[in-house]
Design an enzyme around this catalytic site. Structure first.
Site, mmCIF file in Angstrom:
data_model
loop_
_atom_site.group_PDB
_atom_site.id
_atom_site.type_symbol
_atom_site.label_atom_id
_atom_site.label_comp_id
_atom_site.label_asym_id
_atom_site.label_seq_id
_atom_site.Cartn_x
_atom_site.Cartn_y
_atom_site.Cartn_z
ATOM 1 N N ARG A 297 -4.152 1.733 -15.533
ATOM 2 C CA ARG A 297 -4.609 2.931 -14.964
ATOM 3 C C ARG A 297 -4.003 4.152 -15.346
ATOM 4 O O ARG A 297 -3.363 4.775 -14.415
ATOM 5 C CB ARG A 297 -4.256 2.521 -13.503
ATOM 6 C CG ARG A 297 -4.946 1.209 -12.836
ATOM 7 C CD ARG A 297 -4.836 1.005 -11.601
ATOM 8 N NE ARG A 297 -5.567 -0.320 -11.114
ATOM 9 C CZ ARG A 297 -5.461 -1.016 -9.923
ATOM 10 N NH1 ARG A 297 -4.985 -0.002 -8.801
ATOM 11 N NH2 ARG A 297 -5.969 -2.100 -9.664
ATOM 12 N N ASP B 122 0.793 -1.153 0.009
ATOM 13 C CA ASP B 122 0.023 0.040 0.063
ATOM 14 C C ASP B 122 0.868 1.161 -0.067
ATOM 15 O O ASP B 122 0.298 2.339 0.688
ATOM 16 C CB ASP B 122 -0.975 0.155 1.317
ATOM 17 C CG ASP B 122 -2.092 1.058 1.167
ATOM 18 O OD1 ASP B 122 -2.565 1.257 -0.017
ATOM 19 O OD2 ASP B 122 -2.436 1.485 2.091
ATOM 20 N N ASP C 216 -2.822 7.677 -5.991
ATOM 21 C CA ASP C 216 -4.139 7.087 -5.650
ATOM 22 C C ASP C 216 -5.163 8.288 -5.150
ATOM 23 O O ASP C 216 -4.620 9.069 -4.090
ATOM 24 C CB ASP C 216 -4.035 5.995 -4.443
ATOM 25 C CG ASP C 216 -3.821 4.531 -5.118
ATOM 26 O OD1 ASP C 216 -3.309 4.641 -6.334
ATOM 27 O OD2 ASP C 216 -4.209 3.414 -4.336
ATOM 28 N N ASP D 59 3.124 -0.102 -5.048
ATOM 29 C CA ASP D 59 1.501 -0.039 -5.302
ATOM 30 C C ASP D 59 1.307 0.886 -6.527
ATOM 31 O O ASP D 59 1.554 0.616 -7.359
ATOM 32 C CB ASP D 59 0.929 0.447 -4.031
ATOM 33 C CG ASP D 59 -0.741 0.051 -3.906
ATOM 34 O OD1 ASP D 59 -1.080 -0.500 -5.129
ATOM 35 O OD2 ASP D 59 -1.347 0.332 -3.185
#
Length: 389
Positions: free
Chosen positions: A256, A176, A205, A201
């Site tokens: 992404r 994470d 985000d 990760d």
């Protein structure tokens, strides 16, 4: 890299009220006939799609003025993060050490509660032993030095009005661990001219009801899961998320660019090349407006992907919606667009902000994005006294 911009004649474009079919893309200008950048100013702000035509002279690529003075960055972002003022009304904090913590460190400045405009008196690598929490009303301004953050990343938790400019992020390790993690409930954020690569990760985000964010002029490379917007289908509060991503270079990153759940995302004038799975993914209830981007395929040809998931408060699974306007698909790239649901109400950026700087997706734009994104060797501007606010 230099901080150069395109030159030449520039035009202002306005919405003329025509609404092209949403599942087709506009033809791109020939590279041999470059078309100058423009300010996009819709005349009819609630028209769900648009075409553009020339009307008058306008400015160059965005942000040519923000290096004129130290605090000229404040409230200058285009898109959803346009209100971010960072540490505009605070004193300058000087980072004088590359140590992870202690007096004169970046961490010490970021934890202070008052507004601060943080600049660097040193260059080099800051090895972070844990996430560096950034409090509200901070500008982290890397102009004038070369600062690389490694080990961990920045965490923007329940904060507002943060500007992150001209930094490098590389080599984040641990579960994470993201380069920049924006959650929960943070807002008015601008990430500009940063280089991000190789984290365990994500690189960026954005989730847990964080919103009104712009990511611009960034360079993403050597990575798998690049930008995630929206945590998972159980976090229905992420329906508030609004993000603009523009003039960024996604350089061989795998997927992404971004992947979106629930949120509204405006992508324009980005260059995405050689993705490994897909370029952009629309998952549960997301709305993605892709405008004048360059999608350049490698081995994988389909740019857009749809993933169905069930929102926690709904009975049936659904994917999201992607609208493509003026995008360029090259080297065999295929959009892979799905027809829009007639009952689905797709947002238009002009419902939320009146103008944004855009140019057609030509070779000229591609060259600019290859050379003018990410960390740049630019001097730190002088700090001029603030005019009365």
């Amino acid at each position: 890299m230099g901080n150069s911009h395109a030159h030449g004649h520039h035009r202002k474009f306005r919405n003329n009220g025509n609404v092209p079919s949403p599942d087709k893309t506009a033809s791109a200008p020939s590279p041999s006939q470059p078309v100058p950048p423009s300010i996009y100013q819709p005349e009819h702000p609630l028209i769900p799609n648009s075409s553009i035509h020339a009307s008058s002279m306008a400015t160059s690529l965005p942000y040519s003025h923000v290096d004129s003075a130290l605090r000229a960055l404040a409230a200058q972002a285009e898109g959803f993060g346009r209100c971010a003022i960072g540490g505009l009304h605070g004193p300058i904090y000087y980072v004088t050490t590359l140590l992870d913590d202690g007096p004169g460190s970046l961490r010490d400045g970021c934890r202070k509660k008052e507004p601060l405009w943080i600049v660097f008196e040193v260059s080099g690598t800051i090895q972070l032993g844990s996430y560096l929490n950034v409090s509200s009303y901070k500008t982290i301004d890397g102009r004038g030095q070369r600062i690389k953050l490694t080990g961990k990343g920045l965490r923007l938790k329940e904060c507002e009005h943060v500007i992150i400019c001209n930094l490098e992020f590389e080599g984040g390790r641990g579960p994470d661990v993201d380069g920049i993690q924006i959650k929960p409930k943070s807002k008015h954020i601008w990430i500009d001219r940063c280089s991000l690569r190789d984290y365990d990760d994500g690189l960026i985000d954005i989730n847990r009801e964080s919103t009104d964010i712009t990511v611009s002029r960034c360079h993403f490379a050597q990575h798998d899961k690049t930008i995630l917007i929206g945590a998972d289908p159980t976090h229905v509060g992420d329906r508030c998320i609004r993000v603009t991503i523009h003039h960024c270079f996604f350089d061989g990153t795998r997927q992404r660019h971004p992947r979106v759940r629930f949120g509204k995302v405006h992508l324009y004038n980005n260059y995405i090349r050689n993705w490994g799975i897909y370029a952009v993914c629309a998952s549960v209830e997301s709305q993605i407006y892709s405008q004048c981007n360059i999608y350049e395929a490698g081995q994988k040809k389909i740019a857009f992907k749809y993933l169905s998931e069930k929102a926690a408060d709904k009975e049936e699974a659904s994917s999201g919606c992607i609208r493509s306007e003026g995008d360029l698909f090259v080297i065999g790239a295929q959009a892979g667009l799905m027809a829009e649901d007639g009952e689905f109400c797709m947002f238009h950026p002009s419902e939320y902000y009146p103008t944004w700087t855009i140019e057609p997706p030509t070779d000229s734009l591609k060259q600019v994005l290859q050379h003018c994104t990410g960390w740049q060797c630019v001097p730190r501007p002088a700090d001029h006294p603030l005019a009365a606010q």
